[in-house]
Write an enzyme that holds these catalytic residues in place. Structure first.
Site, PDB file in Angstrom:
ATOM      1  N   GLY A 180       0.898  -1.169   0.093  1.00 32.99           N
ATOM      2  CA  GLY A 180       0.107  -0.026  -0.089  1.00 32.99           C
ATOM      3  C   GLY A 180       0.985   1.119  -0.006  1.00 32.99           C
ATOM      4  O   GLY A 180       2.130   1.132   0.176  1.00 32.99           O
ATOM      5  N   GLY A 211      -0.710   2.379   7.387  1.00 37.87           N
ATOM      6  CA  GLY A 211      -0.687   1.867   8.367  1.00 37.87           C
ATOM      7  C   GLY A 211      -0.599   0.254   8.427  1.00 37.87           C
ATOM      8  O   GLY A 211      -0.813  -0.712   8.907  1.00 37.87           O
ATOM      9  N   ASP A 243       0.541  24.124 -13.131  1.00 36.39           N
ATOM     10  CA  ASP A 243      -0.615  23.972 -13.815  1.00 36.39           C
ATOM     11  C   ASP A 243      -0.064  23.172 -15.085  1.00 36.39           C
ATOM     12  O   ASP A 243      -0.972  22.168 -15.478  1.00 36.39           O
ATOM     13  CB  ASP A 243      -1.304  25.185 -14.236  1.00 36.39           C
ATOM     14  CG  ASP A 243      -1.663  25.977 -13.046  1.00 36.39           C
ATOM     15  OD1 ASP A 243      -1.935  25.173 -11.821  1.00 36.39           O
ATOM     16  OD2 ASP A 243      -1.982  27.094 -12.998  1.00 36.39           O
ATOM     17  N   HIS A 257      -8.818  30.086 -12.084  1.00 36.62           N
ATOM     18  CA  HIS A 257      -8.957  28.743 -11.753  1.00 36.62           C
ATOM     19  C   HIS A 257     -10.409  28.724 -11.065  1.00 36.62           C
ATOM     20  O   HIS A 257     -11.412  27.740 -11.324  1.00 36.62           O
ATOM     21  CB  HIS A 257      -7.931  28.462 -10.674  1.00 36.62           C
ATOM     22  CG  HIS A 257      -6.641  28.196 -11.303  1.00 36.62           C
ATOM     23  ND1 HIS A 257      -6.357  27.239 -12.107  1.00 36.62           N
ATOM     24  CD2 HIS A 257      -5.411  28.715 -10.928  1.00 36.62           C
ATOM     25  CE1 HIS A 257      -5.218  27.235 -12.660  1.00 36.62           C
ATOM     26  NE2 HIS A 257      -4.612  28.128 -11.778  1.00 36.62           N
ATOM     27  N   THR A 281       2.902  -1.190   8.808  1.00 33.32           N
ATOM     28  CA  THR A 281       3.648  -1.497  10.209  1.00 33.32           C
ATOM     29  C   THR A 281       2.725  -1.444  11.427  1.00 33.32           C
ATOM     30  O   THR A 281       2.937  -2.418  12.213  1.00 33.32           O
ATOM     31  CB  THR A 281       4.614  -0.364  10.383  1.00 33.32           C
ATOM     32  OG1 THR A 281       5.532  -0.453   9.232  1.00 33.32           O
ATOM     33  CG2 THR A 281       5.510  -0.790  11.680  1.00 33.32           C
ATOM     34  N   GLU A 340      -5.583  33.167  -9.745  1.00 33.12           N
ATOM     35  CA  GLU A 340      -6.290  32.390  -9.046  1.00 33.12           C
ATOM     36  C   GLU A 340      -7.852  32.439  -9.347  1.00 33.12           C
ATOM     37  O   GLU A 340      -8.680  31.395  -9.199  1.00 33.12           O
ATOM     38  CB  GLU A 340      -6.185  32.459  -7.537  1.00 33.12           C
ATOM     39  CG  GLU A 340      -4.579  32.354  -7.371  1.00 33.12           C
ATOM     40  CD  GLU A 340      -4.274  30.946  -7.346  1.00 33.12           C
ATOM     41  OE1 GLU A 340      -4.987  30.107  -7.415  1.00 33.12           O
ATOM     42  OE2 GLU A 340      -3.036  30.683  -7.751  1.00 33.12           O
TER      43      GLU A 340
END
Length: 647
Positions: free
Chosen positions: A236, A241, A534, A463, A243, A460
């Site tokens: 994974g 997680g 971008d 966007h 361990t 911005e």
């Protein structure tokens, strides 16, 4: 008679005691060796000796030639004189031999001898003059052996330093370098992690539950003739997680747990890795039932024969070969199970992955919405939080976060709250923590010219505008022109958690990503270098559409993706030069088409874009509410998105 308490601690034997006794004996022997070494004699001078001779008090003079000393023996009747009162020699060791009374040191031996003989002759004395030499055998021996003693002492000192001061255990000592470095977590000593401490990972926990059941009651499975898996591989992304899950397996089963990293087998000495593998499995068998956990197994489990241009014998391959032999060699009835974790399963050797070694692969994926909420509950236990804190909101604000990322968010939120002098951690602290981790630290003191600030604001705003107008683009959460990390401005979105992605969804996301550069073109009729990240993002997306996912009509249903990861080592591309030209052209066509689409959208909503940019310049940070005031409600907004409006 009272019995001695069993708790009374007896003094522990220390080897340094022996060294101290030997040293004391050597000093004593050196002190008492030689004639007179145990005697305390009265000192005198050559002139006084001449006077004693003339008075007839001296019976014998013993001249020690090698030390230029003389010892004077008085006659018995001379001891009664007032001049010699109290000169009886004091001996530390009782003896019957006649002992001297005076001692003196002289200069030149020949002159001293001539003076004595002349005095004896002139005064017609019967004084005896004898010559002798003293030797210290022990001192001479020590001087001879001293260089060897120093060399041996330095060697012992270096060996003890290399072994960690003698307390590093068998694995740390130079002569036990082939011993395993595995850390043993014993169920009787160490605090155990259980499945209660592992939030989420329901599928993975179900997979490993069978391993726990076997270690608790192996007869339940072996009585029916079944064989228990020898190994399980946890695969994974980092921080999910793996361990922690392995520790929970050992905690639930309550068996010894040998934990080490794949790099612990690697050493500069030839054959050490294979020796440590053998020792590790021997220790595990001795303590069976037990679990061996090898973290980051790709350090030694990488596929053999790749990139070995030198033709040399690779020590890592020898270690892997020994691991394969041990996993094949120990029987299923030894009750030893091997767990391993990696986030690079594609590069592992095929022999390691076959049935009979790592029988099953357990994929530990990034947590979904429900699992993130459970992880927040675990990490928020020690933190004083506000009573109004909504865990569902926090889980929705952290898509794509791993368990380690969520733990970092909780810790960062607590630090931010403490920095602001709060008594409890509230919702805004968590939002600031997410911004801090995703975007970096705010740099409000960064020097930006008004013209640059205006360009960033329109970038911005572009966007935000394009993403608001497109159905499949991620919904906006927040936009800021305050520099963070390496970026001069940032926009936060809440991406939909999809298992599969369609072409129209990818194209909408690319169009929204290009909205920043498109806004600069529409407003200023100029472009800048601010769109680097971008462009990098859309180029990767377009390339993936064409070469990986088969979403391009010209290339067709082909993929040049190699899931084994071995294609990265090749020097040739998996397609011809003609196909490469087609791929480059199609990637460029997709990007340019979405760029023109973004320009068209912004030109149609230029007034709203300008209003949004001006508000951004004024406030520096705007939220979803500000966009709704300008654009109105998003027509294709989903119910769960409406819950995320920031106040």
């Amino acid at each position: 008679m009272a019995k001695e308490s069993p708790n009374t601690k007896k003094p522990r034997f220390n080897s340094y005691w022996i060294y101290a006794v030997i040293l004391i004996v050597i000093i004593a022997m050196n002190y008492f060796s030689g004639s007179g070494g145990w005697q305390k004699l009265s000192p005198t001078t050559p002139s006084e000796l001449q006077e004693y001779l003339k008075n007839g008090d001296v019976e014998k003079i013993l001249i020690i030639t090698n030390t230029r000393q003389a010892k004077v023996f008085l006659k018995p009747e001379a001891l009664a004189k007032e001049a010699h009162k109290g000169v009886e020699s004091k001996s530390f060791i009782p003896t019957s031999a006649k002992t001297p009374h005076y001692e003196l040191k002289f200069g030149d031996l020949q002159n001293f001898e001539n003076e004595l003989k002349e005095t004896v002759k002139e005064n017609n004395l019967d004084t005896e003059i004898e010559f002798t030499s003293e030797s210290n055998l022990l001192g001479d021996l020590l001087l001879t052996l001293l260089p060897f003693i120093l060399i041996i002492g330095i060697w012992i000192f270096l060996m003890r330093r290399m072994s960690g001061g003698g307390s590093g255990g068998a694995g740390a000592q130079i002569f036990n370098i082939g011993k395993s470095k595995a850390k043993l977590f014993d169920e009787k000593i160490n605090t155990r992690v259980t499945f209660k401490d592992v939030a989420g990972l329901e599928g993975a926990k179900e997979e490993v539950q069978e391993i726990v059941e076997f270690l608790k009651s192996p007869e339940k499975y072996t009585s029916l003739g079944g064989k228990i898996p020898k190994g399980a591989l946890l695969v994974g992304p980092p921080g999910t997680g793996k361990t922690l899950l392995a520790k929970a397996v050992a905690g639930e089963a309550k068996v010894p747990f040998f934990s080490l990293s794949g790099s612990d087998f690697v050493e500069m000495f030839v054959g050490v890795g294979a020796s440590r593998v053998r020792d590790l499995f021997k220790q595990a068998k001795d303590k069976s039932p037990a679990i061996i956990f090898i973290d980051e197994i790709d350090a030694i489990g990488r596929a053999r024969g790749k990139n070995n241009f030198t033709g040399s014998n690779d020590e890592r391959e020898n270690t892997l070969n020994q691991l394969l032999t041990e996993m094949d060699g120990f029987g299923t009835n030894t009750n030893v199970i091997v767990l391993a974790a990696t986030n690079r399963a594609d590069i592992l050797d095929k022999a390691l992955m076959r049935a009979g070694r790592f029988d099953r692969q357990i994929y530990v994926d990034l947590p979904d919405l429900r699992e993130r909420k459970e992880i927040f509950e675990v990490h928020l236990r020690p933190i004083k939080t506000s009573e109004t804190l909504d865990l569902d909101f926090l889980a929705k604000q952290t898509p794509g976060f791993s368990g380690a990322d969520i733990a970092n968010v909780c810790n960062e939120a607590a630090l931010i709250a403490a920095r602001n002098g709060k008594k409890a951690v509230d919702r805004q602290d968590f939002l600031d923590a997410v911004d801090r981790i995703v975007g970096g630290l705010e740099k409000k003191n960064k020097i930006i010219t008004p013209e640059e600030k205006k360009t960033i604001a329109y970038h911005e705003a572009g966007h935000a505008t394009v993403s608001w107008m497109l159905e499949h683009a991620a919904p906006l959460v927040k936009v800021t022109i305050v520099p963070r990390g390496q970026s001069l401005g940032a926009a936060w979105y809440l991406p939909e958690e999809r298992l599969i992605v369609r072409p129209e969804q990818m194209l909408d996301e690319m169009c929204a990503t290009l909205g920043g550069r498109a806004a600069e073109k529409v407003i200023f009729d100029k472009i800048s270098t601010g769109a680097l990240s971008d462009l990098e993002k859309v180029t990767k997306q377009a390339k993936a559409m064409v070469t990986i996912y088969g979403l391009n009509d010209k290339i067709g249903n082909l993929t040049y993706y190699d899931s084994s990861g071995q294609g990265d080592y090749g020097f040739t591309k998996p397609y011809s030069e003609e196909t490469a030209l087609v791929i480059d052209k199609e990637i460029s066509t997709i990007i340019e088409k979405q760029y023109k689409r973004a320009i068209s959208l912004l030109e149609d909503n230029k007034d709203k874009l300008t209003e949004l940019a001006e508000r951004l310049l004024d406030k520096e940070v705007i939220f979803k509410d500000d966009l709704e005031k300008i654009f109105g409600k998003r027509p294709f907004e989903k119910e769960e998105e409406q819950e995320l409006t920031e106040n």
